[in-house]
Write a protein that holds these residues in place. Sequence first.
Motif, PDB file in Angstrom:
ATOM      1  N   UNK A  81       0.832  -1.194   0.000  1.00  0.00           N
ATOM      2  CA  UNK A  81       0.000   0.000   0.000  1.00  0.00           C
ATOM      3  C   UNK A  81       0.876   1.258   0.000  1.00  0.00           C
ATOM      4  N   UNK A  82       0.228   2.405  -0.179  1.00  0.00           N
ATOM      5  CA  UNK A  82       0.929   3.673  -0.099  1.00  0.00           C
ATOM      6  C   UNK A  82       1.531   3.871   1.282  1.00  0.00           C
ATOM      7  N   UNK A  83       0.828   3.386   2.282  1.00  0.00           N
ATOM      8  CA  UNK A  83       1.342   3.472   3.656  1.00  0.00           C
ATOM      9  C   UNK A  83       2.613   2.644   3.818  1.00  0.00           C
ATOM     10  N   UNK A  84       2.605   1.446   3.206  1.00  0.00           N
ATOM     11  CA  UNK A  84       3.807   0.611   3.254  1.00  0.00           C
ATOM     12  C   UNK A  84       4.994   1.320   2.601  1.00  0.00           C
ATOM     13  N   UNK A  85       4.737   1.937   1.453  1.00  0.00           N
ATOM     14  CA  UNK A  85       5.809   2.638   0.729  1.00  0.00           C
ATOM     15  C   UNK A  85       6.392   3.765   1.570  1.00  0.00           C
ATOM     16  N   UNK A  86       5.511   4.539   2.205  1.00  0.00           N
ATOM     17  CA  UNK A  86       5.991   5.646   3.034  1.00  0.00           C
ATOM     18  C   UNK A  86       6.801   5.164   4.216  1.00  0.00           C
ATOM     19  N   UNK A 141      12.805   3.898  -4.333  1.00  0.00           N
ATOM     20  CA  UNK A 141      11.674   2.976  -4.356  1.00  0.00           C
ATOM     21  C   UNK A 141      10.859   3.109  -5.630  1.00  0.00           C
ATOM     22  N   UNK A 142      10.407   1.953  -6.141  1.00  0.00           N
ATOM     23  CA  UNK A 142       9.525   1.912  -7.303  1.00  0.00           C
ATOM     24  C   UNK A 142       8.373   0.965  -6.996  1.00  0.00           C
ATOM     25  N   UNK A 143       7.128   1.412  -7.108  1.00  0.00           N
ATOM     26  CA  UNK A 143       5.982   0.541  -6.804  1.00  0.00           C
ATOM     27  C   UNK A 143       5.719  -0.465  -7.919  1.00  0.00           C
ATOM     28  N   UNK A 144       5.294  -1.658  -7.533  1.00  0.00           N
ATOM     29  CA  UNK A 144       4.889  -2.693  -8.483  1.00  0.00           C
ATOM     30  C   UNK A 144       3.542  -3.253  -8.037  1.00  0.00           C
ATOM     31  N   UNK A 145       2.767  -3.719  -9.024  1.00  0.00           N
ATOM     32  CA  UNK A 145       1.430  -4.200  -8.731  1.00  0.00           C
ATOM     33  C   UNK A 145       1.415  -5.583  -8.091  1.00  0.00           C
ATOM     34  N   UNK A 168       7.980  -7.352  -0.714  1.00  0.00           N
ATOM     35  CA  UNK A 168       6.576  -7.676  -0.957  1.00  0.00           C
ATOM     36  C   UNK A 168       5.857  -7.747   0.384  1.00  0.00           C
ATOM     37  N   UNK A 169       4.897  -6.810   0.594  1.00  0.00           N
ATOM     38  CA  UNK A 169       4.157  -6.736   1.853  1.00  0.00           C
ATOM     39  C   UNK A 169       2.777  -7.384   1.748  1.00  0.00           C
ATOM     40  N   UNK A 170       2.572  -8.207   0.730  1.00  0.00           N
ATOM     41  CA  UNK A 170       1.252  -8.811   0.536  1.00  0.00           C
ATOM     42  C   UNK A 170       0.829  -9.673   1.720  1.00  0.00           C
ATOM     43  N   UNK A 171       1.769 -10.369   2.328  1.00  0.00           N
ATOM     44  CA  UNK A 171       1.479 -11.233   3.481  1.00  0.00           C
ATOM     45  C   UNK A 171       1.738 -10.440   4.760  1.00  0.00           C
ATOM     46  N   UNK A 172       0.702 -10.233   5.593  1.00  0.00           N
ATOM     47  CA  UNK A 172       0.894  -9.439   6.816  1.00  0.00           C
ATOM     48  C   UNK A 172       1.809 -10.103   7.841  1.00  0.00           C
ATOM     49  N   UNK A 173       2.021 -11.402   7.714  1.00  0.00           N
ATOM     50  CA  UNK A 173       2.855 -12.110   8.678  1.00  0.00           C
ATOM     51  C   UNK A 173       4.313 -12.239   8.241  1.00  0.00           C
TER      52      UNK A 173
END
Length: 337
Positions: free
Chosen positions: A55-60, A76-80, A99-104
């Motif tokens: 998310x944008x929050x993760x990037x910040x 940093x460069x965002x990827x989908x 990759x922050x897709x997994x919260x754990x």
Amino acid sequence: MTTSTPEAGSHRKHAAIWAGLTVGLSVVLLALLMLFISPSILSGPRDLGLGIVGTQEDSGRVSAALDAQQPGAFLLQPYQSADDLQQGIRDREIVGGFDFSDPEDLRVYVASAGSTAVSATVSSAGATMAGSMGQTADTVDVVPLPAADPTGVGIGGLAFPLVFGGIVPAVAFRSMLAGKRWWIFAGLTGFSVAGGFVVAAVLKYLFGSIEGPLVPVAASVALGIAALALPLAGLNECFGTKGFTIAAMSMMFVGNPFAGIATSAQWLPAGVALIGQLLPPGAAGTLVRAVAYFDGAGGAGAALTLAVWVLAGIVLWFAAPKLKAARARKASALQAA
């Protein structure tokens, strides 16, 4: 009344020579130390492209944490998706990513084949990031080095062989085939091709440093050798030993330490990296790594640089007879006057 004896004058002359050589060689030694050691001491991550899936929050949060750890080290460069991020690594758009897709679990992507120093830095930053968020870091090597050469020593040690392969043949063929210009030219081009295949074969079959096709790596090494040998031979033809010596010393004492083959150019100070990549050893190292591990991605600029050096060498070689004739006419005119 005292007189100066010849022996006293000779002693003063010898003392002056001794002092001059001592000071001069000390300065040369200092310069060599600075050239070979300072790039390594001043090296470190600089503007490394780093992908992020989140998310944008993760990037910040990641941007702030990375700037606190190592200011100016990452961009940093965002990827989908994680797949897009991995493809970006393979295409050499970025050197790694999170990759922050997994919260754990924080997934950290690296490419050790691009540079073990860079991949270790990205892995360390990811581990620190995960720890600060109470997560674990899972590192994935998207483009790994071969199991037989896990630290990349083979390609990392190419700088000196490339310089040697360019300088020594130019001297050897000129000495053994003095006056036979086209035999010398044929010898240099032939050795470039043969040397490329020898180096590539050793890397592949003896050291296990490459696992892919042999020919692209051999062609890259051959282009690197030719980019050194042909300009050096051309300079010697046009300007004599002085032209050759100055160019050869520049390649040995600037091109070699500034090549950044072992760590990648991005790890060197900005000015050093630029100079290194404009010279044949650095460009050849970049091209070899690109074709050996990344299917050529990121190697176009290096290939163009080497091609320009080869072309310059050919132009000098063909221009040499005309330059010599022009100098001879000028000398004759001066004598006649």
